[in-house]
Scaffold this active site. Sequence first.
Site, PDB file in Angstrom:
ATOM      1  N   THR A 164     -10.276   4.119   6.583  1.00 51.05           N
ATOM      2  CA  THR A 164     -10.638   2.699   6.491  1.00 51.05           C
ATOM      3  C   THR A 164      -9.391   1.826   6.603  1.00 51.05           C
ATOM      4  O   THR A 164      -9.383   0.815   7.302  1.00 51.05           O
ATOM      5  CB  THR A 164     -11.359   2.407   5.159  1.00 51.05           C
ATOM      6  OG1 THR A 164     -12.455   3.305   5.037  1.00 51.05           O
ATOM      7  CG2 THR A 164     -11.873   0.985   5.124  1.00 51.05           C
ATOM      8  N   GLY A 165      -8.316   2.227   5.930  1.00 50.66           N
ATOM      9  CA  GLY A 165      -7.070   1.465   5.988  1.00 50.66           C
ATOM     10  C   GLY A 165      -6.503   1.409   7.391  1.00 50.66           C
ATOM     11  O   GLY A 165      -6.031   0.363   7.845  1.00 50.66           O
ATOM     12  N   TYR A 166      -6.553   2.523   8.117  1.00 51.76           N
ATOM     13  CA  TYR A 166      -6.026   2.548   9.479  1.00 51.76           C
ATOM     14  C   TYR A 166      -6.876   1.680  10.394  1.00 51.76           C
ATOM     15  O   TYR A 166      -6.367   0.991  11.266  1.00 51.76           O
ATOM     16  CB  TYR A 166      -5.949   3.978  10.006  1.00 51.76           C
ATOM     17  CG  TYR A 166      -5.055   4.854   9.167  1.00 51.76           C
ATOM     18  CD1 TYR A 166      -3.864   4.366   8.632  1.00 51.76           C
ATOM     19  CD2 TYR A 166      -5.397   6.167   8.871  1.00 51.76           C
ATOM     20  CE1 TYR A 166      -3.058   5.143   7.843  1.00 51.76           C
ATOM     21  CE2 TYR A 166      -4.587   6.955   8.085  1.00 51.76           C
ATOM     22  CZ  TYR A 166      -3.423   6.443   7.568  1.00 51.76           C
ATOM     23  OH  TYR A 166      -2.616   7.224   6.774  1.00 51.76           O
ATOM     24  N   SER A 167      -8.186   1.713  10.206  1.00 55.61           N
ATOM     25  CA  SER A 167      -9.081   0.874  11.004  1.00 55.61           C
ATOM     26  C   SER A 167      -8.759  -0.604  10.764  1.00 55.61           C
ATOM     27  O   SER A 167      -8.671  -1.397  11.698  1.00 55.61           O
ATOM     28  CB  SER A 167     -10.529   1.169  10.664  1.00 55.61           C
ATOM     29  OG  SER A 167     -11.397   0.399  11.469  1.00 55.61           O
TER      30      SER A 167
ATOM     31  N   ASP B 146       0.816  -1.213   0.000  1.00 55.77           N
ATOM     32  CA  ASP B 146       0.000   0.000   0.000  1.00 55.77           C
ATOM     33  C   ASP B 146       0.851   1.265   0.000  1.00 55.77           C
ATOM     34  O   ASP B 146       0.492   2.264  -0.620  1.00 55.77           O
ATOM     35  CB  ASP B 146      -0.939   0.004   1.211  1.00 55.77           C
ATOM     36  CG  ASP B 146      -2.062  -1.011   1.067  1.00 55.77           C
ATOM     37  OD1 ASP B 146      -2.222  -1.579  -0.033  1.00 55.77           O
ATOM     38  OD2 ASP B 146      -2.783  -1.231   2.058  1.00 55.77           O
TER      39      ASP B 146
ATOM     40  N   ASN C 147      -4.266   9.220   1.462  1.00 57.78           N
ATOM     41  CA  ASN C 147      -4.634   8.798   2.819  1.00 57.78           C
ATOM     42  C   ASN C 147      -5.002   9.946   3.744  1.00 57.78           C
ATOM     43  O   ASN C 147      -6.090   9.980   4.283  1.00 57.78           O
ATOM     44  CB  ASN C 147      -3.500   7.988   3.448  1.00 57.78           C
ATOM     45  CG  ASN C 147      -3.668   6.508   3.221  1.00 57.78           C
ATOM     46  OD1 ASN C 147      -4.551   6.077   2.505  1.00 57.78           O
ATOM     47  ND2 ASN C 147      -2.810   5.727   3.828  1.00 57.78           N
TER      48      ASN C 147
ATOM     49  N   ASP D  26      -1.485  18.731  19.652  1.00 56.90           N
ATOM     50  CA  ASP D  26      -0.143  18.649  19.085  1.00 56.90           C
ATOM     51  C   ASP D  26      -0.215  18.661  17.561  1.00 56.90           C
ATOM     52  O   ASP D  26       0.754  18.971  16.880  1.00 56.90           O
ATOM     53  CB  ASP D  26       0.549  17.365  19.538  1.00 56.90           C
ATOM     54  CG  ASP D  26       0.843  17.368  21.027  1.00 56.90           C
ATOM     55  OD1 ASP D  26       1.123  18.447  21.570  1.00 56.90           O
ATOM     56  OD2 ASP D  26       0.791  16.286  21.639  1.00 56.90           O
TER      57      ASP D  26
END
Length: 198
Positions: free
Chosen positions: A187-190, A73, A146, A176
């Site tokens: 969606t990819g991080y989930s 990815d 992303n 921060d």
Amino acid sequence: MRIALFGTQFNYTKLKYIQHLVNKLEKENIELIIESQFHDNLVDINFKNKFKIFETPKELKENADILLSIGGDGTLLAAITFVKNSDIPILGINTGTLGFISSVSTDQIEYAINHLLKGEYKIKKRTLLQLESSNNLFGDTNFALNEVTVLKKDTSSMIRIHAYLDDEFINTYWADGLIISSPTGSTGYSLSCGGPIV
């Protein structure tokens, strides 16, 4: 059909899959154009036909109908910096690990290329984030698939971020930093942390 090949450095156990892909494309008399740095990594790949090299998004846009991203990815995300908003479709061939958006596995190369050449595929449109700043901070590489992250610089204090959508005030964040994620990114991080995908 003109097909561009893009990738990054790869594990040499994957060499046979890349050779298989090149053999298949050359057998089908596909006109190849290969990204310059990726080409430098392909010294052990045997090419029978002539091909072109591209180094810029303009050269890609003028010489390719589709781009094959060979890697994971992260490689596909890097390919976005060449494709930008040119509407060139990207097919991700996964020689990495998870492969959320690089969805064609190495054992599906023949199958995927056959369907691609027959026009038997659907294009999934994805949101692309475009970055603009008053000082042209991002230059020509101002696209992201992303996310965009705003971070503090040279301070240990939190920063205040005023967020607007279509010139309408949303909120002020003391933090921060702030991550603005596209549907692909979130969606990819989930998925990568074992979360749900709806």
